[in-house]
Every structure is written in structure tokens, then in C-alpha cells.
Design a protein around this motif. Structure first.
Motif, PDB file in Angstrom:
ATOM      1  N   GLN A   1      38.831  55.975  40.526  1.00 33.96           N
ATOM      2  CA  GLN A   1      38.572  56.190  41.946  1.00 33.96           C
ATOM      3  C   GLN A   1      37.366  55.416  42.471  1.00 33.96           C
ATOM      4  OE1 GLN A   1      40.365  58.345  44.257  1.00 33.96           O
ATOM      5  NE2 GLN A   1      41.879  57.962  42.657  1.00 33.96           N
ATOM      6  N   SER A   2      36.571  54.820  41.583  1.00 32.71           N
ATOM      7  CA  SER A   2      35.428  54.017  42.025  1.00 32.71           C
ATOM      8  C   SER A   2      35.827  52.571  42.320  1.00 32.71           C
ATOM      9  CB  SER A   2      34.320  54.031  40.969  1.00 32.71           C
ATOM     10  OG  SER A   2      34.732  53.346  39.788  1.00 32.71           O
ATOM     11  N   GLN A   3      37.097  52.233  42.038  1.00 32.67           N
ATOM     12  CA  GLN A   3      37.592  50.881  42.265  1.00 32.67           C
ATOM     13  C   GLN A   3      38.596  50.865  43.418  1.00 32.67           C
ATOM     14  OE1 GLN A   3      39.285  49.651  38.518  1.00 32.67           O
ATOM     15  NE2 GLN A   3      37.276  49.379  37.532  1.00 32.67           N
ATOM     16  N   PHE A   4      38.802  49.666  43.995  1.00 33.25           N
ATOM     17  CA  PHE A   4      39.759  49.512  45.093  1.00 33.25           C
ATOM     18  C   PHE A   4      40.956  48.699  44.626  1.00 33.25           C
ATOM     19  CE2 PHE A   4      35.698  50.254  47.242  1.00 33.25           C
ATOM     20  CZ  PHE A   4      36.048  51.284  48.110  1.00 33.25           C
ATOM     21  N   CYS A   5      42.140  49.142  45.047  1.00 32.20           N
ATOM     22  CA  CYS A   5      43.389  48.475  44.694  1.00 32.20           C
ATOM     23  C   CYS A   5      44.156  48.139  45.976  1.00 32.20           C
ATOM     24  CB  CYS A   5      44.237  49.359  43.792  1.00 32.20           C
ATOM     25  SG  CYS A   5      43.653  49.492  42.091  1.00 32.20           S
ATOM     26  N   GLY A   6      43.639  47.184  46.747  1.00 33.83           N
ATOM     27  CA  GLY A   6      44.311  46.697  47.933  1.00 33.83           C
ATOM     28  C   GLY A   6      44.220  47.636  49.123  1.00 33.83           C
TER      29      GLY A   6
ATOM     30  N   VAL B   1      42.098  40.809  44.926  1.00 37.63           N
ATOM     31  CA  VAL B   1      42.421  39.676  44.060  1.00 37.63           C
ATOM     32  C   VAL B   1      41.253  39.369  43.114  1.00 37.63           C
ATOM     33  CG1 VAL B   1      43.065  37.233  43.972  1.00 37.63           C
ATOM     34  CG2 VAL B   1      43.934  38.704  45.817  1.00 37.63           C
ATOM     35  N   PHE B   2      41.596  39.131  41.857  1.00 41.62           N
ATOM     36  CA  PHE B   2      40.620  38.762  40.823  1.00 41.62           C
ATOM     37  C   PHE B   2      41.061  37.452  40.174  1.00 41.62           C
ATOM     38  CE2 PHE B   2      40.149  43.263  41.330  1.00 41.62           C
ATOM     39  CZ  PHE B   2      38.801  43.513  41.133  1.00 41.62           C
ATOM     40  N   GLU B   3      40.107  36.550  39.982  1.00 39.61           N
ATOM     41  CA  GLU B   3      40.380  35.351  39.188  1.00 39.61           C
ATOM     42  C   GLU B   3      40.018  35.649  37.740  1.00 39.61           C
ATOM     43  OE1 GLU B   3      39.736  30.519  39.130  1.00 39.61           O
ATOM     44  OE2 GLU B   3      38.323  31.755  40.255  1.00 39.61           O
TER      45      GLU B   3
ATOM     46  N   LEU C   1      46.125  43.411  43.180  1.00 43.41           N
ATOM     47  CA  LEU C   1      46.452  44.823  43.090  1.00 43.41           C
ATOM     48  C   LEU C   1      46.698  45.414  44.468  1.00 43.41           C
ATOM     49  CD1 LEU C   1      43.791  44.129  41.074  1.00 43.41           C
ATOM     50  CD2 LEU C   1      44.393  46.393  40.220  1.00 43.41           C
ATOM     51  N   ILE C   2      47.746  46.238  44.539  1.00 44.29           N
ATOM     52  CA  ILE C   2      48.005  47.020  45.744  1.00 44.29           C
ATOM     53  C   ILE C   2      48.620  48.352  45.313  1.00 44.29           C
ATOM     54  CG2 ILE C   2      50.200  45.795  46.096  1.00 44.29           C
ATOM     55  CD1 ILE C   2      49.862  46.379  49.111  1.00 44.29           C
TER      56      ILE C   2
ATOM     57  N   PHE D   1      52.484  49.950  37.158  1.00 43.95           N
ATOM     58  CA  PHE D   1      51.943  50.708  36.035  1.00 43.95           C
ATOM     59  C   PHE D   1      51.922  52.214  36.296  1.00 43.95           C
ATOM     60  CE2 PHE D   1      50.331  46.504  35.113  1.00 43.95           C
ATOM     61  CZ  PHE D   1      50.461  46.423  33.735  1.00 43.95           C
ATOM     62  N   GLY D   2      51.936  52.623  37.542  1.00 43.30           N
ATOM     63  CA  GLY D   2      51.830  54.038  37.845  1.00 43.30           C
ATOM     64  C   GLY D   2      50.407  54.544  37.738  1.00 43.30           C
ATOM     65  N   PHE D   3      49.712  54.076  36.741  1.00 37.27           N
ATOM     66  CA  PHE D   3      48.298  54.433  36.522  1.00 37.27           C
ATOM     67  C   PHE D   3      47.544  53.112  36.413  1.00 37.27           C
ATOM     68  CE2 PHE D   3      44.636  55.412  33.861  1.00 37.27           C
ATOM     69  CZ  PHE D   3      44.174  56.597  34.429  1.00 37.27           C
ATOM     70  N   LEU D   4      46.793  52.751  37.469  1.00 37.00           N
ATOM     71  CA  LEU D   4      46.281  51.387  37.555  1.00 37.00           C
ATOM     72  C   LEU D   4      44.766  51.350  37.772  1.00 37.00           C
ATOM     73  CD1 LEU D   4      47.224  48.415  37.553  1.00 37.00           C
ATOM     74  CD2 LEU D   4      47.373  48.551  40.050  1.00 37.00           C
ATOM     75  N   THR D   5      44.123  50.396  37.089  1.00 38.25           N
ATOM     76  CA  THR D   5      42.723  50.046  37.331  1.00 38.25           C
ATOM     77  C   THR D   5      42.646  48.528  37.445  1.00 38.25           C
ATOM     78  OG1 THR D   5      42.134  49.767  34.996  1.00 38.25           O
ATOM     79  CG2 THR D   5      41.947  52.002  35.921  1.00 38.25           C
ATOM     80  N   ASN D   6      41.508  48.032  37.908  1.00 36.07           N
ATOM     81  CA  ASN D   6      41.312  46.578  37.965  1.00 36.07           C
ATOM     82  C   ASN D   6      41.495  45.961  36.582  1.00 36.07           C
ATOM     83  OD1 ASN D   6      38.544  46.816  40.359  1.00 36.07           O
ATOM     84  ND2 ASN D   6      40.742  46.997  40.671  1.00 36.07           N
TER      85      ASN D   6
END
Length: 294
Positions: free
Chosen positions: A74-79, A86-88, A44-45, A22-27
Motif C-alpha cells: 500500500q506504500s507503492q503506486f500502481c498506475g 512505468v519503471f526502466e 503497472l496499472i 498477478f492479482g497480488f502486485l507490487t512494483n
């Protein structure tokens, strides 16, 4: 509503995964994308999102190994390095259905159903919705009766409610910690009086504003009796006659809005025209009700 439950940080494994950069990613972006293509897990990574229908639990590692900040939030983690967050994914639907009408002092029922499904046809682990397998519902019955209920997903729950007033009440149920809510309305009317067709005398009942028995009235300080009142009301083709105050007669086609007298209030006044009969009462207007069309 789409809900993503964080499963943890896992060693990256991209087999049988659909990849999107996506280039611009959130959870949320990754979760929504994976749900749209009917996948149960979003991983997500960096700026990449991977979607699949299985998860190898043996690849679970410590959460602090997923330390990459999502560039879209920036408050979220992407790998992390060779790690994925990982999210179910689950779909949540919330239904409320209540009786459309009811009677004062009698039970009505409301049904609540929380439907939890996965995007694919894979079996869903309900434990991933809430830690104790249950969800909390707050329901407001519109009369200052506010309840919190713990319900299990995918099982219908029936709630009983008794209203002590008449009117139309708006019922609102909220699925806590989500934006989901539902409303219903119920119209509560006075308790219907069951007519005793085997007897003229129906009992002692209140009549207060708005009056049911006052359209036609007659007062006799010397000759009032229940039979006289029945005959009098029969002339006007009303269904019921009512005596009160010992000397008064009223006629009407309905009765019982305020139900039977409670406590010490009763029909205890002697009829002026027949000392062996009671013609209603005085305090709070309890009436002796008779069928008048016989």
C-alpha cells in the motif's frame, strides 16, 4: 542485481506489450517479471503488469495521476485511471579486483568495474542509474583507510594504495544504496632489498625483532672489523655479515626488514679492530651489512 528506476506516470498504451495479471502486485514483482522475459520497461496499472522495450515520452503526465495503491504494498503506486506507473529496468553487476600481494611502502592497485546493462539488447541510458551519471563506491582497505569514490558505470577505475604495515589485509567495496559489495585480500610483505652485487658493502640497515642477523653472533672488544666479520660469517656459509655496537658481528641470510635508518640514526661507531672503519651503530640497532660469501 535488478534495479527498477521510476520513469514517471504515463498515459496507458498497451501496444507491443506483454500483459500479466498477478492479482497480488507490487512494483518489484512486475519489475522482476519483465526482466525475466528480457524486457526493458515495466508498467503497472491496478493488478496488471505490462512489459515492453519502448516508451513514448510524449505520454508522460503528472505523477499524481497515478494514484492507485498497489494491493501488494500500500506504500507503492500502481498506475491510475488509464494511467500506468512505468519503471526502466537495468541489471547491475559490481566487480572488485586487487593485487594479491605487495610490499610495504609500495603501491598496489585495485580495479573497480560497475557493469550496467539492460535486459534486452536495446541501448542503455546510463543517466537512468544515477542522476549525475555516476555511482558512489565506498572502499575499506582494512587499515582504517576508508574512501568514497564516484565512478561512471561501464568504465574500469584503477585505485592506488600504499600500506605502511605488513600483514594480510581484507579489502571491502560497497556500492552505496544497494546490497552489492565485494571483497578482496592482499598480503603485504617487507620491502625487498636490491642487492649491490658490485660491492661487498650493502649499507646501513636496522635489525629489530624478529631478528634476521642474530642466529650467529661474535663479540670482540679489541679486534672487530668488517673484514673479520665477513670471514667469520663465511665459515658458517651465511649470505651476509653485519657489524654493530663497534665490537659485535652477526650473520644471516636475509636483511632489511626494517629498511634503512632515518633521521639522525646511523652506522657511526668505530670498529674496535680497525679505527678507519665503521661497525654499525648502537641506538635502535643499525647494522653495517656486507656480503659474506665472497
Amino acid at each position: 542485481m535488478i534495479k527498477g528506476t521510476f520513469k514517471g506516470c504515463y498515459i496507458a498504451n498497451f501496444s507491443n506489450q506483454i500483459r500479466e495479471n498477478f492479482g497480488f502486485l507490487t512494483n518489484e514483482i512486475c519489475i522482476q517479471f519483465c526482466e525475466s522475459i528480457k524486457k526493458d520497461f515495466a508498467s503497472l496499472i491496478g493488478t496488471e503488469c505490462f512489459c515492453g522495450n519502448s516508451l513514448n515520452e510524449t505520454n508522460l503526465v503528472f505523477n499524481d495521476e497515478c494514484f492507485y495503491k498497489c494491493n501488494g504494498n500500500q506504500s507503492q503506486f500502481c498506475g491510475g485511471f488509464n494511467r500506468v506507473s512505468v519503471f526502466e529496468i537495468i541489471n547491475v553487476q559490481f566487480f572488485l579486483s586487487c593485487s594479491k600481494s605487495g610490499e610495504k611502502y609500495k603501491k598496489i592497485n585495485c580495479s573497480i568495474y560497475l557493469n550496467i546493462t539492460s535486459p534486452s539488447t536495446s541501448p542503455l541510458k546510463l543517466s537512468n542509474f544515477e542522476s549525475d551519471n555516476n555511482a558512489t563506491i565506498q572502499i575499506d582497505f582494512g587499515d582504517q583507510d576508508l574512501r568514497n569514490l564516484s565512478i561512471q558505470p561501464n568504465l574500469e577505475v584503477i585505485i592506488e594504495k600504499i600500506y605502511n604495515e605488513t600483514g594480510t589485509f581484507r579489502i571491502k567495496a560497497i556500492l552505496m544504496n544497494t546490497p552489492l559489495n565485494n571483497t578482496a585480500s592482499v598480503k603485504i610483505e617487507r620491502v625487498s632489498i636490491e642487492i649491490d652485487s658490485n660491492n661487498d658493502y650493502q649499507g646501513c640497515f636496522f635489525d629489530r625483532y624478529p631478528y634476521e642477523m642474530y642466529p650467529i653472533t661474535y663479540v670482540s672488544k679489541l679486534n672487530m672489523s668488517n673484514k673479520f666479520c665477513q670471514d667469520f660469517c663465511g665459515i658458517f656459509d651465511t649470505n651476509y655479515s653485519a657489524t654493530y655496537n663497534g665490537d659485535s658481528c652477526s650473520c644471516g641470510n636475509t636483511f632489511g626488514s626494517f629498511n634503512r635508518p632515518k633521521y639522525n640514526t646511523k652506522c657511526d661507531l668505530v670498529c674496535t679492530g680497525n679505527k678507519s672503519e665503521k661497525c654499525g651503530g648502537k641506538n635502535l640497532l643499525p647494522f653495517s651489512i656486507f656480503i659474506s660469501d665472497t
